[in-house]
Structures are given as C-alpha cells and as structure tokens.
Design an enzyme around this catalytic site. Structure first.
Site, PDB file in Angstrom:
ATOM      1  N   SER A  45     -15.375  67.434  24.836  1.00 33.05           N
ATOM      2  CA  SER A  45     -13.535  67.967  25.163  1.00 33.05           C
ATOM      3  C   SER A  45     -13.108  67.356  23.891  1.00 33.05           C
ATOM      4  CB  SER A  45     -13.816  65.844  25.569  1.00 33.05           C
ATOM      5  OG  SER A  45     -13.804  65.143  25.010  1.00 33.05           O
ATOM      6  N   THR A 166     -11.561  64.047  25.107  1.00 34.03           N
ATOM      7  CA  THR A 166      -9.641  63.561  24.280  1.00 34.03           C
ATOM      8  C   THR A 166     -10.945  62.854  23.092  1.00 34.03           C
ATOM      9  OG1 THR A 166      -8.224  64.349  25.285  1.00 34.03           O
ATOM     10  CG2 THR A 166      -7.765  63.362  23.476  1.00 34.03           C
ATOM     11  N   THR A 184      -7.839  67.080  21.144  1.00 29.63           N
ATOM     12  CA  THR A 184      -8.881  68.027  21.749  1.00 29.63           C
ATOM     13  C   THR A 184      -9.133  69.437  22.706  1.00 29.63           C
ATOM     14  OG1 THR A 184      -8.784  67.198  24.961  1.00 29.63           O
ATOM     15  CG2 THR A 184      -6.642  67.911  23.131  1.00 29.63           C
ATOM     16  N   ARG A 194      -2.359  76.684  28.697  1.00 29.78           N
ATOM     17  CA  ARG A 194      -1.931  74.993  28.709  1.00 29.78           C
ATOM     18  C   ARG A 194      -1.742  74.526  27.700  1.00 29.78           C
ATOM     19  NH1 ARG A 194      -4.953  70.039  28.822  1.00 29.78           N
ATOM     20  NH2 ARG A 194      -4.110  68.552  30.218  1.00 29.78           N
ATOM     21  N   GLY A 196      -2.228  70.095  27.317  1.00 31.67           N
ATOM     22  CA  GLY A 196      -1.455  68.856  27.440  1.00 31.67           C
ATOM     23  C   GLY A 196      -1.271  68.442  26.455  1.00 31.67           C
ATOM     24  N   ASP A 197      -1.091  66.708  27.114  1.00 33.98           N
ATOM     25  CA  ASP A 197      -0.457  65.932  25.847  1.00 33.98           C
ATOM     26  C   ASP A 197      -1.176  65.816  24.233  1.00 33.98           C
ATOM     27  OD1 ASP A 197      -3.146  64.666  26.470  1.00 33.98           O
ATOM     28  OD2 ASP A 197      -1.771  62.257  26.647  1.00 33.98           O
ATOM     29  N   THR A 217      -5.082  59.312  26.382  1.00 26.55           N
ATOM     30  CA  THR A 217      -6.359  60.543  26.491  1.00 26.55           C
ATOM     31  C   THR A 217      -5.957  60.079  27.860  1.00 26.55           C
ATOM     32  OG1 THR A 217      -8.240  58.704  26.816  1.00 26.55           O
ATOM     33  CG2 THR A 217      -8.506  59.891  24.954  1.00 26.55           C
ATOM     34  N   GLY A 218      -6.414  61.345  29.069  1.00 23.66           N
ATOM     35  CA  GLY A 218      -6.845  61.514  30.516  1.00 23.66           C
ATOM     36  C   GLY A 218      -5.692  62.712  30.886  1.00 23.66           C
ATOM     37  N   GLY A 220      -3.097  64.687  30.884  1.00 22.91           N
ATOM     38  CA  GLY A 220      -2.293  64.747  30.199  1.00 22.91           C
ATOM     39  C   GLY A 220      -1.287  65.165  30.299  1.00 22.91           C
TER      40      GLY A 220
HETATM   41  N1  GLY Z   1      -5.322  63.926  27.672  1.00 22.57           N
HETATM   42  C1  GLY Z   1      -6.472  65.489  27.193  1.00 22.57           C
HETATM   43  C2  GLY Z   1      -6.092  66.482  28.094  1.00 22.57           C
HETATM   44  O1  GLY Z   1      -4.820  66.721  28.709  1.00 22.57           O
HETATM   45  O2  GLY Z   1      -5.163  67.842  27.823  1.00 22.57           O
END
Ligand code: GLY
Length: 314
Positions: A45, A166, A184, A194, A196-197, A217-218, A220
């Site tokens: 990850s 992540t 991540t 794309r 993420g957060d 994490t999760g 995003g």
């Molecule tokens: N939290 C990592 C992602 O969504 O890429």
C-alpha cells in the site's frame, strides 16, 4: 518526545525515534520513519511494491506538514521515484507551492536529484493481472491502455475493502513541535491520475503545533469530502481530547451520502502528547506508540466506530 504511526510503520518507528533522540526535528523523524515503510516491498500500500493503478502503473501520493509553521509539501500521482515523502519535503523546502502532481512532480524530483526506479515489483504485477482477470478477459486486459471505457472497469476493479493501506506518522519533538506525514500507493486498480486524501493537506494530513496533528488512512475520497484531518485539529482547538476529536470526525464521516462509502482510520496526537486511534473498518485494528523512554513500540487498539459502508454500482 513521542511518535505514533499506523501499524505498518513498525519498520520505521524506532529509526524515527532515534532521529528525535539525536536532536532531529519532528519533520526529520516523520520523513525518516516513512522512508523505511516506502522501501518495504512487502507492504503493498506504500512505495516500492505498492499495488498499481488500473493500467498496471504504480502512482504514489505523499505529504508532509510542519506544525510549527504549517508549511506543507505534497506530491500526487508520481511515477518512478523511490521516496515520495522526501520529494514532498523538498516541495515544502524549495518551492512556494504545496502540491505537485504527475509530470510536474517527476520533473521536480529529477531536478532535485532523487533516485529514479521502477516501483512495480513482480509480486504486485502478478496480483494486478490476477485481480483484473477476475473481471475481464485477457484480450480486454491487453487493450486497456487504448480503451475509452476505463471508467467502467475502475468500478469493477476498485474494491472498497482494499481501499485501506497507506502509512501515517506523527511526531512531537523536544522543542514541542509537531509534524505529520502520509505516504501511499492509493487504491489498487484506481483510475490513472486519481488522488486520494494522502497528498491533500486538511484531508489526510494536518499538523498545527499549537493544538495537535491528525492523519488518515482508508477511503481517501471520504476524508477529502469531510476535511477529516483539519476537522480533527479544529475539534482539539475547541477543547476536545484526541479521543473526542476522533469520535467527532468519525461521526462527520458517517453523515456522508452517495453510493461509495467505505472505512476510515484516523490517528491524532495533541500538543500535550495525548493520542488516539480510530477505525471504522473492523474491530481489532491497532496503532503504534513510541516515546523516548520506551525501548519497544506499544501496540494500542484503535477505537472502533462503525460508519455506514456500502458500494453501489451505478
Ligand atoms: N487513504 C489513501 C487513499 O485513499 O489513497
């Protein structure tokens, strides 16, 4: 001095504490710890060995924030460099910008002399091929780069249960400064480009030495929509403990609507060194804590706060 991190930070947390004990800053410690997770090819990850996007290319996101100045650096959709967290730090230190993505981030990394390398490992390539062949035939897989309907396949390929991963690190140094970092490879089989957060300051990462720091994490997309890391620090600023702030951001996430809702994990460390970990994924998730008087990191359970999760094909 204290460091907290996600469970996959075990490979880096001791080194990060050595940096603090040696007089390094919270920012130095966060970078040092995350670099070791990025180098761990067994972690699919983050960094080397991270699972690729829908086209089989590893795209990396990372950010780092200095809570003493709230200066931040972030990179997104970066291909072919070994240590995105260090490139994010260079953005913080060398540029008037906060976030660089894709070709611009790669150009900057070259200018700064960072190591280039193939980030797709054999194991990750095999996992990618097997995953996509569960939803498409070999001819379609071969044609993917030219196809104009990737958007259809990403819905099939992106598995909400794989949207975790992540790495998160937060450090409080001897001078009382906080820093936070996130790195991540994002979702397995995400749409190319794309983000993420993790590279979005305020979503997956926020540090303010006056109050605290938070990382996620999760899924995003949810942390972006809820402004989760920044909200956590605002709740601290309003007087909440880390545990209370964590509960409140999870409650905020639980009010999100739409067809795609999955799990979130949040870490919070306040300016007094108090901490909390939250998860809405499943019970039994942990985070790690190491202070300067401890010899081994302590594994602590995250508070489980279930939020609505569903994945509806449209
Ligand atoms: N939290 C990592 C992602 O969504 O890429």
């Amino acid at each position: 001095m204290i460091i907290i991190c996600s469970e996959n930070g075990e490979v880096g947390i001791r080194t990060a504490m050595e940096v603090l004990k040696g007089g390094g800053s919270a920012l130095d410690a966060v970078e040092a710890g995350i670099r070791l997770v990025e180098a761990n090819a067994e972690d699919h990850s983050v960094g080397l060995g991270g699972y690729p996007n829908l086209l089989g290319t590893v795209e990396l996101d990372a950010s780092i924030m200095d809570g003493s100045t709230r200066m931040s650096g972030a990179i997104g959709a970066l291909k072919g460099f070994a240590h995105p967290i260090s490139i994010a730090r260079a953005v913080l230190e060398k540029l008037p910008h906060v976030l660089l993505v894709a070709e611009g981030a790669e150009r900057f990394a070259q200018e700064m002399g960072f190591d280039e390398r193939e980030m797709l490992t054999e194991a990750a390539a095999v996992a990618w091929r097997e995953k996509l062949l569960r939803v498409m035939d070999a001819t379609t897989l071969a044609e993917l780069p030219e196809r104009q309907d990737l958007w259809r396949w990403v819905r099939l390929s992106s598995d909400p249960q794989r949207s975790g991963g992540t790495t998160n690190f937060i450090a409080l140094d001897n001078a009382g400064n906080l820093a936070s970092g996130v790195s991540t490879s994002g979702w397995f089989a995400k749409y190319p480009g794309r983000l993420g957060d993790s590279p979005i300051i305020g979503a997956g990462n926020y540090a303010d030495s006056r109050h605290g720091a938070a990382t996620c994490t999760g899924m995003g997309e949810m942390a972006i929509r809820a402004g989760t890391a920044r909200s956590a620090i605002l709740y601290l600023q309003q007087g909440a403990t880390p545990e209370e702030a964590g509960r409140r951001v999870m409650e905020d996430l639980d009010t999100l609507g739409g067809p795609y809702l999955s799990g979130m994990n949040v870490l919070i460390l306040d300016a007094q060194g108090r901490h909390a970990g939250m998860t809405s994924h499943v019970e039994g998730r942990n985070y790690l804590v190491l202070t300067d008087i401890m010899t081994v990191p302590l594994k602590l359970p995250r508070t489980y706060i279930p939020t609505r999760q569903h994945w509806q094909e449209t």
